[in-house]
Design an enzyme around this catalytic site. Structure first.
Site, PDB file in Angstrom:
ATOM      1  N   ASP A 202     -79.198  48.358  -7.148  1.00 22.12           N
ATOM      2  CA  ASP A 202     -77.775  48.102  -7.419  1.00 22.12           C
ATOM      3  C   ASP A 202     -77.386  48.897  -8.663  1.00 22.12           C
ATOM      4  O   ASP A 202     -78.221  49.154  -9.527  1.00 22.12           O
ATOM      5  CB  ASP A 202     -77.532  46.612  -7.677  1.00 22.12           C
ATOM      6  CG  ASP A 202     -76.074  46.228  -7.480  1.00 22.12           C
ATOM      7  OD1 ASP A 202     -75.782  45.535  -6.475  1.00 22.12           O
ATOM      8  OD2 ASP A 202     -75.219  46.612  -8.313  1.00 22.12           O
TER       9      ASP A 202
ATOM     10  N   ALA B 161     -64.647  42.916   8.950  1.00 27.13           N
ATOM     11  CA  ALA B 161     -63.515  42.622   9.838  1.00 27.13           C
ATOM     12  C   ALA B 161     -62.286  43.437   9.431  1.00 27.13           C
ATOM     13  O   ALA B 161     -61.357  43.586  10.236  1.00 27.13           O
ATOM     14  CB  ALA B 161     -63.197  41.133   9.786  1.00 27.13           C
TER      15      ALA B 161
ATOM     16  N   TYR C  52     -60.197  50.155   2.102  1.00 25.31           N
ATOM     17  CA  TYR C  52     -61.458  49.474   2.414  1.00 25.31           C
ATOM     18  C   TYR C  52     -61.825  49.535   3.911  1.00 25.31           C
ATOM     19  O   TYR C  52     -62.959  49.845   4.289  1.00 25.31           O
ATOM     20  CB  TYR C  52     -61.333  48.024   1.950  1.00 25.31           C
ATOM     21  CG  TYR C  52     -62.542  47.155   2.158  1.00 25.31           C
ATOM     22  CD1 TYR C  52     -63.707  47.359   1.420  1.00 25.31           C
ATOM     23  CD2 TYR C  52     -62.517  46.100   3.070  1.00 25.31           C
ATOM     24  CE1 TYR C  52     -64.816  46.533   1.606  1.00 25.31           C
ATOM     25  CE2 TYR C  52     -63.618  45.276   3.254  1.00 25.31           C
ATOM     26  CZ  TYR C  52     -64.759  45.501   2.520  1.00 25.31           C
ATOM     27  OH  TYR C  52     -65.850  44.690   2.704  1.00 25.31           O
TER      28      TYR C  52
ATOM     29  N   ALA D 299     -61.240  33.852  -1.024  1.00 25.65           N
ATOM     30  CA  ALA D 299     -60.453  32.612  -1.006  1.00 25.65           C
ATOM     31  C   ALA D 299     -61.274  31.325  -1.225  1.00 25.65           C
ATOM     32  O   ALA D 299     -60.883  30.516  -2.075  1.00 25.65           O
ATOM     33  CB  ALA D 299     -59.649  32.529   0.293  1.00 25.65           C
TER      34      ALA D 299
ATOM     35  N   GLN E 244     -51.580  31.592   6.227  1.00 26.59           N
ATOM     36  CA  GLN E 244     -52.475  32.630   6.728  1.00 26.59           C
ATOM     37  C   GLN E 244     -53.819  31.994   7.113  1.00 26.59           C
ATOM     38  O   GLN E 244     -54.296  31.088   6.439  1.00 26.59           O
ATOM     39  CB  GLN E 244     -52.609  33.807   5.736  1.00 26.59           C
ATOM     40  CG  GLN E 244     -53.135  33.591   4.369  1.00 26.59           C
ATOM     41  CD  GLN E 244     -52.144  33.079   3.342  1.00 26.59           C
ATOM     42  OE1 GLN E 244     -51.285  32.257   3.629  1.00 26.59           O
ATOM     43  NE2 GLN E 244     -52.304  33.507   2.112  1.00 26.59           N
TER      44      GLN E 244
END
Ligand code: NAD
Length: 350
Positions: A48, A133, A163, A207, A234
């Site tokens: 990383d 997604a 993205y 979220a 949403q």
């Protein structure tokens, strides 16, 4: 569900085969590192760009390298001797990050481009890419009551700006390395992953973590209010981290899924308002909701169609959201209290 016929790393690799995990200072790759370590793999190399003290987990006995994988030479060094390479390194975050920092998101293409070429040249047997997604066509996600997204919905392409396009292009790189050069690649499109040891503050959190933190902050401050991005209608599905690492292992070792993008996500759809209800219930508090229509909210609705993964693996992520959220809330609350007491907030697990 009966997934016993599926192959995993334990069926395919020797315990001393070199496994390289990129992005291992972050959330998902950190958990993947621990998963393989706990199964007895002895030559894991975790990479990383973050300095080691900032890694979310550091697993004992794992070789940890701090290097920037957008540099070609570092990728060559990182994959030396690798049998399997897992690319989970990306500059990313929740909607607040990916809507503001599109250049940063796009630049992650350098990581996959160099790492894939380096893995190919090093003779790696298998390469995994963590797609998203966000690679799906956004015009199919304009209604909170969306139908779930199936794999073919990525084309005709109209991915999330920045993205999502980086993910779609990197998927294509992987597919063409298989088609033209014979490197076995595997691609999973993750749908919102959450759980303990994930990002919970600082602007990159997603979220579930953000809502848990806000509920905890409201309780602590005594100001019983919560600000919700958008109008709260949403919808999303959220996958618990343990399901995610298990799914990565299954997808990477399934021959039928070579160069074939597949959803890796939960099919349990809920609205952001419902997520707040659940976090309030866990926290034992009811808050006054303030909606911020100017904040980033992402697409109106997004869910994972799991028909294909059920068909191929006879398995899908199945941790109930309520169970995972409870564990996540408890972990964030512990972090919050550590910070309040002046202790380090990211728990390093040695
Ligand atoms: P994360 O931010 O916790 O981890 C990503 C790690 O990559 C970070 O530690 C970061 O330092 C590292 N990194 C970034 N650029 C690098 C570089 N140039 N060289 C070396 N390391 C670099 O994110 P995560 O949630 O663990 O996500 C892992 C992967 O899964 C990413 O590819 C992400 O796009 C994908 N994904 C995640 C989610 C999710 O909900 N968390 C959803 C869809 C896709």
């Amino acid at each position: 569900m009966n997934a016993t016929k599926n192959k995993t790393a334990l069926d395919v690799l020797r315990k001393d085969d070199r496994i390289v995990i990129a992005g291992a200072g972050g959330f998902i790759a950190g958990a993947l590192t621990r998963y393989f370590h706990d199964q007895g793999f002895t030559r894991i190399r975790a990479v990383d760009r973050k300095p080691l003290p900032h890694w979310y987990q550091r697993v004992p006995g794992v070789e940890c390298l701090s290097m920037d994988l957008s540099e070609k030479d570092n990728c060559i060094r990182a994959v030396e001797g690798a049998v399997e390479v897992f690319n989970l390194a990306a500059d990313m975050g929740g909607m607040g990050f990916i809507e503001r920092f599109r250049v940063e998101c796009l630049r992650s293409i350098l990581v996959n481009t160099h790492l894939l070429e380096a893995a190919y040249r090093a003779g790696a047997a298998r390469y995994f890419f963590s797609s998203s997604a966000c690679a799906y066509n956004v015009t199919l996600q304009q209604d909170p009551h969306v139908r779930a997204l199936k794999e073919s919905d990525a084309y005709p392409a109209m991915a999330e700006r920045g993205y999502g396009w980086e993910k779609l292009m990197s998927e294509m790189f992987c597919q063409e390395y298989t088609a033209e050069r014979g490197l076995e690649t595997h691609i999973a499109r993750f749908h919102n992953v959450y759980g303990p040891l994930g990002t919970w503050d600082g602007g990159r959190e997603k979220a579930p973590a953000a809502i848990c933190r806000k509920v905890i902050e409201a309780k602590e401050s005594g100001k019983h209010e919560i600000v919700i991005w958008g109008d709260g209608t949403q919808t999303r599905s959220f996958m618990y981290i343990d399901d995610c690492v298990k799914g990565i292992d299954l997808i990477m070792h399934c021959d039928r899924l070579t160069a074939t993008p597949i959803n890796l996500g939960s099919g349990e759809l809920l609205s952001i308002n419902e997520l707040v209800d659940m976090a309030e219930e866990i926290g034992g508090v009811t808050l006054k909701r303030k909606y911020d229509p100017t904040a980033p909210r992402g697409v109106a609705g997004r869910n994972s169609d799991n028909t294909f993964i059920r068909q191929v693996l006879d398995w899908e992520p199945a941790t109930p959201f309520g169970d995972g959220l409870r564990k996540t809330y408890a972990w964030i609350e512990a972090q919050f209290q550590d910070r309040k007491a002046g202790r380090p907030t990211v728990r390093e697990v040695y």
